[in-house]
Design a protein around this motif. Structure first.
Motif, PDB file in Angstrom:
ATOM      1  N   GLU A 145       0.813  -1.225   0.000  1.00 23.54           N
ATOM      2  CA  GLU A 145       0.000   0.000   0.000  1.00 23.54           C
ATOM      3  C   GLU A 145       0.841   1.268   0.000  1.00 23.54           C
ATOM      4  N   PHE A 184       1.536  -7.444  -8.348  1.00 20.66           N
ATOM      5  CA  PHE A 184       0.421  -7.132  -7.446  1.00 20.66           C
ATOM      6  C   PHE A 184       0.610  -5.707  -6.941  1.00 20.66           C
ATOM      7  N   LYS A 199      -0.975  -3.005  -4.553  1.00 19.25           N
ATOM      8  CA  LYS A 199      -1.969  -2.866  -3.492  1.00 19.25           C
ATOM      9  C   LYS A 199      -2.550  -1.459  -3.495  1.00 19.25           C
ATOM     10  N   PRO A 200      -3.575  -1.210  -2.671  1.00 23.66           N
ATOM     11  CA  PRO A 200      -4.242   0.091  -2.706  1.00 23.66           C
ATOM     12  C   PRO A 200      -3.278   1.276  -2.692  1.00 23.66           C
ATOM     13  N   ASP A 244      -5.340  -2.909  -7.141  1.00 27.13           N
ATOM     14  CA  ASP A 244      -6.405  -2.749  -6.152  1.00 27.13           C
ATOM     15  C   ASP A 244      -6.879  -1.301  -6.115  1.00 27.13           C
ATOM     16  N   GLU A 245      -7.624  -0.974  -5.067  1.00 30.92           N
ATOM     17  CA  GLU A 245      -8.230   0.346  -4.986  1.00 30.92           C
ATOM     18  C   GLU A 245      -7.246   1.492  -5.221  1.00 30.92           C
ATOM     19  N   ARG A 278      -9.126  -4.417 -10.246  1.00 36.58           N
ATOM     20  CA  ARG A 278      -9.960  -5.125  -9.280  1.00 36.58           C
ATOM     21  C   ARG A 278     -10.532  -4.226  -8.187  1.00 36.58           C
ATOM     22  N   GLY A 279      -9.864  -3.086  -7.969  1.00 35.69           N
ATOM     23  CA  GLY A 279     -10.338  -2.204  -6.895  1.00 35.69           C
ATOM     24  C   GLY A 279     -10.898  -0.910  -7.461  1.00 35.69           C
ATOM     25  N   ALA A 322      -9.059   1.978  -9.716  1.00 39.82           N
ATOM     26  CA  ALA A 322      -7.758   1.493 -10.205  1.00 39.82           C
ATOM     27  C   ALA A 322      -7.524   1.945 -11.631  1.00 39.82           C
ATOM     28  N   THR A 330     -13.000   2.583 -12.670  1.00 37.49           N
ATOM     29  CA  THR A 330     -11.650   2.213 -13.103  1.00 37.49           C
ATOM     30  C   THR A 330     -11.395   2.798 -14.491  1.00 37.49           C
TER      31      THR A 330
END
Lengths: 255, 383, 473
Positions: free
Chosen positions: C228, C256, C258-259, C286-287, C312-313, C316, C346
Motif C-alpha cells: 500500500e 500485485f 496494493k491500494p 487494487d483500490e 480489481r479495486g 484502479a 476504473t
C-alpha cells in the motif's frame, strides 16, 4: 539567383488532367514577385511543381535556378539548392519537436555540411520568434500538430528565416491571418530582403502586397501567366477583380 | 444425410426447372458437411422441426420496360442462365454454411430484379412484400453503367425464424443506392445482404435496424473490380430483452477501392447490441482505403454490447482506420436540456435522436430520410 | 559442480529408481537436458533445494501442461518443438560461442550503437558472465536500508517463502495457457521485488543488476509485490540485440499493486531472429492503484505477448504503452494488451505503435472488457501501424465488450505507409528521403521513447537509426 520557368506543362498524375499549360516566368535575383489570380487556376500547382510535389508530373518545359536544372533533382536537392516553399497546408508530423526539426533542416542546407553551433542556433531562433511575435513554447510543440491556421503559416515563415533560402516561394501565406498577424508576417519577409534574396508570393488578396511591395506582379489564369506588370497591377486587380481575364481565359490568350 | 429432409425438398421443388431442383436437393444433401455456429443452430433446428415449404404464388407488381422484376421461381424459368449462374453463387454462397444451404433448400420465394446495361431509373424499385414462409431471397443484378435505387421492405410474417437474403451484383460503373428496413414476427431472425462489385461500381447501403426482435445481420461486399467503392451506413435500436448482432464486412481486392462503414446504435433496458466490423485489404489492392466507425450509445445501466472493428491489412500502399466507442448520454447535456424545461425522458429522446440523426441525414433520398426519422420516433415510443 | 560429481549424482539417481540399472538409456536425458518429464521437474526442484510446497506447485503445473494444446490463434508455432528444448541448464551447459562466430550484422549493430566492448561479448553470447557485481553490491545495500527486497526469484523462495507462497501462481494459473503451465513447472531465475508500505523506490530497479549465467533463461518467473502507498519502477531488457542459444523464452510475470500503490514495468526486448518470445504478463491493481506496462518488442522470430491489468479495486488505473517492430520476413509480432475492468470508476489506456518492414508481420490483439461491476469506468485505446513496404502486413483485432451501460469506451486505429505528404514536407526542407523517414518513424514512436529512462531512449534512437539505414526505396 534567377529562377527561369519556360513553357512549363504539368499534369495531375492520377487523372492525367493538365493544369499547367505553358507557364513562362522569370524571377531575377534580389526581386520580389507576386502571382495573383482566381482560385483553381494553377498557382499552387505551379509552385508545388517547382518544388517537386509527387502528385504532379511535368510533361514539357523547363525550370532552372541560376542556370542549373531544377526538374531533374530530388525534392531534397532542390532544397539544398536554396529553394524554399512555404506551403498552403503544411503537414503535421507527430512526435517530432519543432525545434529539433528546424535544427536538422538548417544543418541539412548548410554549405559544406558544417552543423550550426548550438548557441548561434538558439540565438537566431529566439530573434526570429521575437520578430514574428510567436510564443516561446511554439518550438517545443510537435511540428505543426494542433497549430491553428495562422500558427502554421507563421511557423513556415519562422523556418524560412532560419533556413535562409535563396528563393523563398510562399503559397498563400496571407490566408487565414488577421491584420496584425499579416503585418508581422510581412515584417518577417521584408527582414529577408537583400540583393541576394528573391521571393515569389502567391497571394489571393492584395493586402499582403501593401506591406511587402513586389517588384513585379503576374496574373495566372487557366494554367498560364496571362499578364505581368508593376505593383500597380495589384491595385487594378483589387478594384476590378478578375472579370477581364475571363475573356482571356476563353480565348486562351497569354503574354 | 437426412433422408426425410431430402424428400421434403424434392416435393417442394416439384415443377421447378431441373437445374433448380437439383441445386436445392444438393443443398439438402450436403447440409451436414458444412460449417455452422451457435447463431445458426436455433434457426436450423426450428426449420427442420416444422419446415415451411409453401411457395408464394403472387405476381410481380409492375414490370416496366426498363427493367425486369419477377417472383424468383418465375424468373428461374424465364431466365435460367442468369439465375443458374448467379443465384447464391457470387454473393451469398450457398456452400459457405449450413444456414445458407438450408435457406436455399427451403426457399419460399423472393424477387429477381434485373436492370440491363446503361439504364438509369428515376424512380426507386420497391421490393416491398409480405413473406409468409421464412426463407425469402432477392437476387438483384444491375448491368454495366446503370443507376438505380432499391428500397427493400419485407415483412416476415412467419412465427418461425426467418432468413431474408438479398444478393446485389453490380456490373462495371453501376451505381446502386440500397435502402433496407425489414420487419419480423419471430423471436429470432437472420438477414444477409451481400454484394459483389465490378470495376468502378458504387454501392451505398442504408440499413435501418429498428425491428423489435432478435436479429443476426450480415452485410458484406466484395470490392473486386478496380476503383469500386462501397459505403455502408447503419442505424440500429435495441430495447427490452432484444439481442442484435450486426456483422459488417468490406473486402478490398481491386486497386483504388474504397470501403466505408458507419454504424451508430442505441441500446436501452436490458438489450444487447453488438457491432462487428471488418475491413480487409488484400495484397495488391494498392491505394485502397478502408474506414470503419462503430458507435454504441447506452441509455440504461443494464444495456450493453460490443464494438469490435477489425482491420486486416496485407498491402502497405493503403489508408485504413477505424474508430469505435461505447458510451452513455453526456450527463452535462442531459442536465442542460432539463434545466431548460425538458423532462428526463424528453431530454434522452432528444439526445438519442442527436446520436442517430447525423447518420440518417446522410441518406440521399428525402422521403426515405423522413420515413426513417418517423420510424425512429415511433420506435423510441414517442409517436 | 564438476563433471565427476555430476556423473556420480546421475548414477546414484539411476540406481535408486531403476532396478535394472539401464544407465545407457537414462544418461542421455539428464546429461543433455533435452525433453521434459516429471523427473526433470523434480530434478530442477531438487537442485534448487526447494521446499515441498514449491515442488508441488511445479508438479501440478507439469501435469496440467501435459493436458494442454498450443493456442488456436496467432502466429504459426508448429515449428517449435517443445520436446527438443533444454529444460535443465547448468552453468557448464552454457556453451559460449567464440567472438569470430558472432554474425557480422550483430557486431556492426553494436558498433553503431556504441555498445561498450565488454557488454558486446556478453550480449552476443560470447561469454556467460557479466561483471556487474560491484555495481550490484552498492545498490543492494541502498535498497536494503529501505526494506526493499530485490533479488532473483530462486533466492526469494529460500529467503522469503511466506511472501512468495502468498502470491506465486495466484494471478497466472497454470491452466491459463500452455506456456504458463510449462513455466510454472520448470521456471528458473527471474526477478522478485517487494516494496513495503509507504516506501518509494526513487531510482528504477534494473534487471541487468542481477544477471548472471544461472539466472537468464528461457523460463524466468518474475514476482513483484508493491504494498500500500508504495511505488516502484522496474526496467528489464535492452535495446541492443541479444543472442540467445535458446529458441524459446516463455517467462511469466505476476505483479500485485496494493491500494494506492504504483508500479511501472518497462521491458525492451530485441531477441535474435531464432527466438520465440511467448510470455504471460499479468498485473492486478487494487483500490486507487496504478499499473503501467511499457513494452518494447524490437526483435524475435515470433512474439506473443498481451500484458494485462485486472482492475480489481475501485478507482484502479491500468496503462499500456507499447511498440512492436517487425523487421524481416521471418518476424511475426503478435502483441497487444488486455484491460479487464472489474470494479467501479476504473480507467485504462492502451497506446500501441507498430512498424513492419521487409516482410515482417505485426498484429495487434487487444481486449477491453468491463463487467457488471465496472460502473463509471472508462477506457481509451489507440493503435497505429505503419507498414513500410509492400512485403509486410498487419492486422488489428480489438475486442471491446461491455456488460453495463454507464461506461465510456473509445478505440481508434490507423494503418498506412509512411505518409508521402510528410516525407515531401520534410524533404522540401533539405532532409534526404532516408533522414525524413527516420524522423517520421522516431516521431511515430515518440510517445513510447519519452517514457524510457534516458540511456534506453538514446540506445533506441541509435538502433532505429541503424535499422532504417538503407531501408528506403
Amino acid at each position: 539567383m534567377t529562377l527561369v520557368v519556360k513553357n512549363l506543362h504539368a499534369i495531375v498524375k492520377e487523372t492525367g488532367e493538365e493544369i499547367l499549360k505553358g507557364v513562362d516566368l522569370t524571377v531575377p535575383t534580389g526581386e520580389v514577385h507576386a502571382i495573383m489570380g482566381p482560385n483553381g487556376n494553377g498557382k499552387s500547382t505551379l509552385v508545388s511543381t517547382i518544388m517537386g510535389y509527387p502528385a504532379y508530373e511535368v510533361t514539357s518545359g523547363s525550370v532552372t535556378f541560376d542556370g542549373e536544372d531544377v526538374l531533374n533533382k530530388s525534392v531534397t536537392d532542390r532544397a539544398k539548392m536554396g529553394l524554399f516553399l512555404g506551403m498552403q497546408y503544411p503537414a503535421e508530423i507527430p512526435g517530432v519537436k519543432n525545434v529539433d526539426f528546424i535544427r536538422q533542416a538548417m544543418n541539412a542546407t548548410q554549405p559544406d555540411d558544417q552543423p550550426v553551433p548550438v548557441m548561434q542556433f538558439l540565438q537566431e531562433l529566439d530573434a526570429a520568434k521575437e520578430l514574428l511575435q510567436m510564443p516561446d513554447d511554439i518550438t517545443d510543440r510537435y511540428l505543426n500538430v494542433g497549430f491553428s491556421g495562422g500558427e502554421k503559416k507563421r511557423n513556415e515563415v519562422l523556418q524560412m528565416m532560419m533556413l535562409k533560402p535563396k528563393l523563398a516561394i510562399l503559397d498563400e501565406i496571407d490566408s487565414g491571418l488577421d491584420i496584425d498577424a499579416l503585418r508581422i508576417v510581412a515584417n518577417g519577409i521584408n527582414h529577408m530582403r537583400t540583393p541576394q534574396f528573391s521571393a515569389l508570393l502567391i497571394t489571393h488578396y492584395e493586402r499582403l502586397l501593401e506591406y511587402v511591395k513586389p517588384d513585379r506582379v503576374h496574373v495566372m489564369v487557366d494554367g498560364r501567366v496571362v499578364q505581368s506588370g508593376g505593383p500597380e497591377l495589384a491595385d487594378e486587380l483589387e478594384k476590378g477583380g478578375y472579370a477581364k481575364f475571363e475573356q482571356l481565359r476563353k480565348d486562351g490568350v497569354h503574354e | 444425410m437426412n433422408q426425410k429432409l431430402l424428400e421434403l425438398v424434392q416435393t417442394a421443388s416439384q415443377g421447378q426447372p431441373a437445374w433448380l431442383q437439383k441445386k436445392r436437393q444438393l443443398a439438402a444433401m450436403m447440409l451436414g458437411d458444412l460449417p455452422t455456429d451457435q447463431w445458426q443452430t436455433p434457426l436450423l433446428n426450428a426449420w427442420q422441426a416444422t419446415p415451411t415449404l409453401t411457395v408464394e404464388n403472387e405476381q410481380a407488381n409492375g414490370q416496366s420496360q426498363d427493367y425486369v422484376e419477377l417472383p424468383i421461381f418465375v424468373a428461374a424459368e424465364q431466365y435460367p442462365e442468369l439465375l443458374q449462374e448467379n443465384l447464391m453463387e457470387k454473393a451469398i454462397d450457398w456452400q459457405a454454411s449450413q444456414i445458407n444451404a438450408l435457406h436455399l433448400a427451403f426457399l419460399n420465394g423472393g424477387r429477381f430484379i434485373y436492370v440491363p446495361d446503361n439504364t438509369e431509373l428515376s424512380t426507386p424499385i420497391e421490393l416491398q412484400y409480405s413473406a409468409t414462409g421464412c426463407n425469402y431471397h432477392n437476387l438483384v443484378i444491375v448491368g454495366a453503367n446503370s443507376k438505380v435505387t432499391i428500397v427493400e421492405h419485407v415483412t416476415a410474417q412467419s412465427n418461425q425464424p426467418s432468413f431474408l437474403g438479398t444478393e446485389l451484383l453490380l456490373g462495371d460503373t453501376a451505381q446502386v443506392n440500397y435502402y433496407q428496413t425489414n420487419s419480423f414476427t419471430a423471436n429470432q431472425n437472420w438477414q444477409a445482404v451481400r454484394s459483389y462489385q465490378a470495376g468502378d461500381s458504387q454501392l451505398n447501403i442504408y440499413a435501418v435496424l429498428f425491428d423489435r426482435h432478435n436479429l443476426f445481420a450480415d452485410f458484406h461486399t466484395n470490392l473486386d473490380g478496380d476503383g469500386s467503392t462501397a459505403d455502408f451506413k447503419m442505424v440500429g435500436i435495441a430495447t427490452h430483452d432484444q439481442l442484435q448482432e450486426i456483422n459488417t464486412r468490406i473486402d478490398n481486392h481491386g486497386l483504388h477501392t474504397n470501403g466505408e462503414i458507419l454504424q451508430n446504435g442505441v441500446v436501452k433496458d436490458q438489450a444487447i447490441l453488438n457491432f462487428h466490423a471488418v475491413g480487409k485489404i488484400y495484397k495488391g489492392s494498392h491505394q485502397s482505403v478502408s474506414n470503419q466507425e462503430s458507435r454504441l450509445l447506452t441509455l440504461t445501466p443494464a444495456s450493453h454490447g460490443e464494438a469490435d472493428p477489425v482491420l486486416l491489412i496485407e498491402d502497405n500502399d493503403v489508408n485504413a482506420g477505424h474508430a469505435a466507442s461505447i458510451g452513455q448520454v453526456n450527463p452535462d447535456q442531459l442536465y442542460y436540456l432539463q434545466s431548460r424545461g425538458l423532462t428526463l425522458m424528453e431530454a434522452e429522446i432528444l439526445l438519442t435522436k442527436g446520436f442517430l440523426l447525423p447518420v440518417i441525414e446522410k441518406f440521399p433520398d428525402q422521403t426515405l430520410r423522413q420515413q426513417t426519422i418517423d420510424e425512429l420516433l415511433k420506435r423510441l415510443g414517442v409517436q | 559442480m564438476s563433471q565427476e560429481e555430476d556423473k556420480r549424482a546421475i548414477q546414484k539417481f539411476s540406481q535408486e529408481h531403476y532396478e535394472y540399472g539401464f544407465h545407457d538409456d537414462i544418461q542421455p536425458i539428464f546429461s543433455t537436458g533435452v525433453g521434459l518429464t516429471e523427473e526433470t521437474v523434480r530434478e530442477i526442484s531438487r537442485r534448487k533445494n526447494e521446499p515441498e510446497w514449491m515442488l508441488k506447485i511445479r508438479l501440478d503445473a507439469y501435469h496440467q501442461y501435459r493436458k494442454m494444446k498450443l493456442p488456436d490463434f496467432g502466429p504459426d508455432l508448429t515449428k517449435l518443438d517443445l520436446d527438443q528444448l533444454r529444460y535443465f541448464q547448468r552453468p557448464t551447459d552454457h556453451v559460449a560461442r567464440s567472438w569470430s562466430d558472432v554474425p557480422e550484422e550483430m557486431k556492426t549493430t553494436f558498433e553503431k550503437m556504441g555498445v561498450p566492448k565488454a557488454e558486446r561479448q556478453y550480449l552476443a553470447g560470447a561469454t556467460a558472465q557479466y561483471e556487474s557485481e560491484v555495481v550490484y553490491a552498492n545498490l543492494k545495500r541502498d535498497l536494503a536500508s529501505h526494506g526493499i527486497i530485490f533479488m532473483d526469484t530462486d533466492t526469494a523462495v529460500q529467503k522469503y517463502p511466506e511472501i512468495v507462497k502468498k502470491y506465486f501462481a495466484t494471478l497466472v494459473h497454470p491452466n491459463d495457457n500452455i506456456f504458463a503451465a510449462l513455466n510454472t513447472a520448470v521456471w528458473s531465475g527471474g526477478t522478485f521485488i517487494y516494496v513495503p508500505k509507504g516506501v518509494h523506490a526513487d531510482e528504477p530497479l534494473q534487471s541487468f543488476f542481477r544477471i548472471n549465467a544461472e539466472n537468464t533463461g528461457q523460463f524466468e518467473r518474475t514476482l513483484i509485490v508493491v504494498d500500500e502507498d508504495a511505488s516502484v519502477n522496474y526496467v528489464e531488457g535492452c535495446t541492443a540485440p541479444v543472442y540467445s542459444e535458446d529458441s524459446l523464452h516463455a517467462a511469466v510475470v505476476e505483479v500485485f499493486v496494493k491500494p494506492r500503490g504504483f508500479c511501472r514495468y518497462t521491458t525492451i526486448q530485441n531477441w535474435s531472429p531464432n527466438v520465440y518470445s511467448l510470455e504471460t504478463k499479468r498485473a492486478v491493481a487494487d483500490e486507487n492503484a496504478v499499473m503501467e506496462w511499457v513494452d518494447g518488442n524490437l526483435g524475435s522470430k515470433v512474439t506473443m505477448k498481451y500484458p494485462s491489468v485486472y482492475l480489481r479495486g475501485r478507482g484502479a488505473k491500468g496503462t499500456m504503452l507499447s511498440i512492436a517492430f517487425a523487421n524481416g520476413k521471418v518476424v511475426d509480432q503478435d502483441t497487444g494488451a488486455r484491460m479487464i475492468h472489474q470494479a467501479p470508476d476504473t480507467s485504462s489506456t492502451i497506446i500501441s505503435k507498430s512498424l513492419c518492414r521487409a516482410g515482417g508481420v505485426c498484429d495487434y490483439r487487444g481486449e477491453v472488457k468491463m463487467d457488471e461491476n465496472a460502473h463509471g469506468s472508462s477506457s481509451h485505446v489507440e493503435c497505429d501501424t505503419i507498414i513500410m513496404d509492400d512485403d509486410s502486413s498487419s492486422d488489428t483485432i480489438p475486442l471491446n465488450k461491455v456488460a453495463i451501460g454507464d461506461v465510456a469506451m473509445e478505440h481508434e486505429a490507423k494503418v498506412s505507409k509512411v505518409s508521402e505528404e510528410e516525407l515531401y514536407y520534410l524533404m522540401s526542407r533539405g532532409l534526404t528521403e532516408e533522414e525524413a523517414t527516420k524522423m517520421i518513424v522516431m516521431g511515430f514512436i515518440e510517445p513510447f521513447t519519452k517514457q524510457l529512462p534516458m540511456e534506453y531512449a538514446v540506445e533506441l534512437n541509435r538502433l532505429i537509426d541503424f535499422q532504417m539505414e538503407g531501408s528506403v526505396g
